[in-house]
Motif scaffolding. Structure first.
Motif, PDB file in Angstrom:
ATOM      1  N   PHE A   1       0.822  -1.190   0.000  1.00  0.00           N
ATOM      2  CA  PHE A   1       0.000   0.000   0.000  1.00  0.00           C
ATOM      3  C   PHE A   1       0.863   1.250   0.000  1.00  0.00           C
ATOM      4  O   PHE A   1       1.896   1.310   0.663  1.00  0.00           O
ATOM      5  CB  PHE A   1      -0.951  -0.002   1.210  1.00  0.00           C
ATOM      6  N   GLN A   2       0.396   2.253  -0.731  1.00  0.00           N
ATOM      7  CA  GLN A   2       1.155   3.492  -0.878  1.00  0.00           C
ATOM      8  C   GLN A   2       1.336   4.236   0.436  1.00  0.00           C
ATOM      9  O   GLN A   2       2.267   5.011   0.580  1.00  0.00           O
ATOM     10  CB  GLN A   2       0.472   4.402  -1.897  1.00  0.00           C
ATOM     11  N   LEU A   3       0.461   3.996   1.389  1.00  0.00           N
ATOM     12  CA  LEU A   3       0.568   4.697   2.665  1.00  0.00           C
ATOM     13  C   LEU A   3       1.584   4.055   3.602  1.00  0.00           C
ATOM     14  O   LEU A   3       1.904   4.633   4.642  1.00  0.00           O
ATOM     15  CB  LEU A   3      -0.806   4.779   3.349  1.00  0.00           C
ATOM     16  N   PHE A   4       2.087   2.867   3.249  1.00  0.00           N
ATOM     17  CA  PHE A   4       3.120   2.250   4.079  1.00  0.00           C
ATOM     18  C   PHE A   4       4.384   3.106   4.028  1.00  0.00           C
ATOM     19  O   PHE A   4       4.760   3.609   2.969  1.00  0.00           O
ATOM     20  CB  PHE A   4       3.479   0.853   3.577  1.00  0.00           C
ATOM     21  N   GLN A   5       5.035   3.226   5.152  1.00  0.00           N
ATOM     22  CA  GLN A   5       6.332   3.901   5.202  1.00  0.00           C
ATOM     23  C   GLN A   5       7.392   2.929   4.675  1.00  0.00           C
ATOM     24  O   GLN A   5       7.152   1.735   4.507  1.00  0.00           O
ATOM     25  CB  GLN A   5       6.654   4.323   6.634  1.00  0.00           C
TER      26      GLN A   5
END
Length: 129
Positions: free
Chosen positions: A109-113
């Protein structure tokens, strides 16, 4: 369908999984519905209000093309393949292509750091290109 029984135990004891010798979820979820008639599979609403209607025929064709590319790059059954895409039709295409190969999709997911992405990639063991 559950078997008939008077008690939970009787139903549980009579239950059997029907597992086919061969099964492919990519084929079952997409290809079996692609009949050349343009049956709708996905509706994609863009931020600007445009609506795309994607058919099972299109999904079948595009996922087959991607599966061939992945196979040409050495992806084999059991390999893990990371997918880092937003919720767009291409993400569905990628999942179907991976499943058709018998590989394992690893949704990212793009929101993962960076640390979370690194952990998932290393822990799942995807095949490097």
């Amino acid at each position: 369908m559950l078997p008939h029984g008077k008690t939970y135990e009787a139903i549980r004891d009579a239950f059997r999984w029907r597992i086919p010798d061969r099964y492919n979820i990519g084929v079952d979820c997409c290809d079996r519905w692609a009949d050349g008639q343009g049956r709708p599979a996905l509706l994609h609403l863009h931020a600007d209000g445009r609506l795309d209607r994607i058919s099972f025929d299109t999904l079948k064709s595009e996922s087959n093309r991607l599966a061939n590319v992945l196979r040409a790059h050495g992806i084999r059954p059991g390999d893990r393949v990371g997918i880092l895409l937003p919720q767009v039709p291409e993400a569905a295409t990628a999942h179907l292509a991976i499943y058709k190969l018998g590989a394992i999709a690893v949704p990212l997911f793009q929101l993962f750091q960076e640390q979370a992405l690194t952990f998932r990639l290393l822990d799942s063991g995807p095949r490097p290109w």
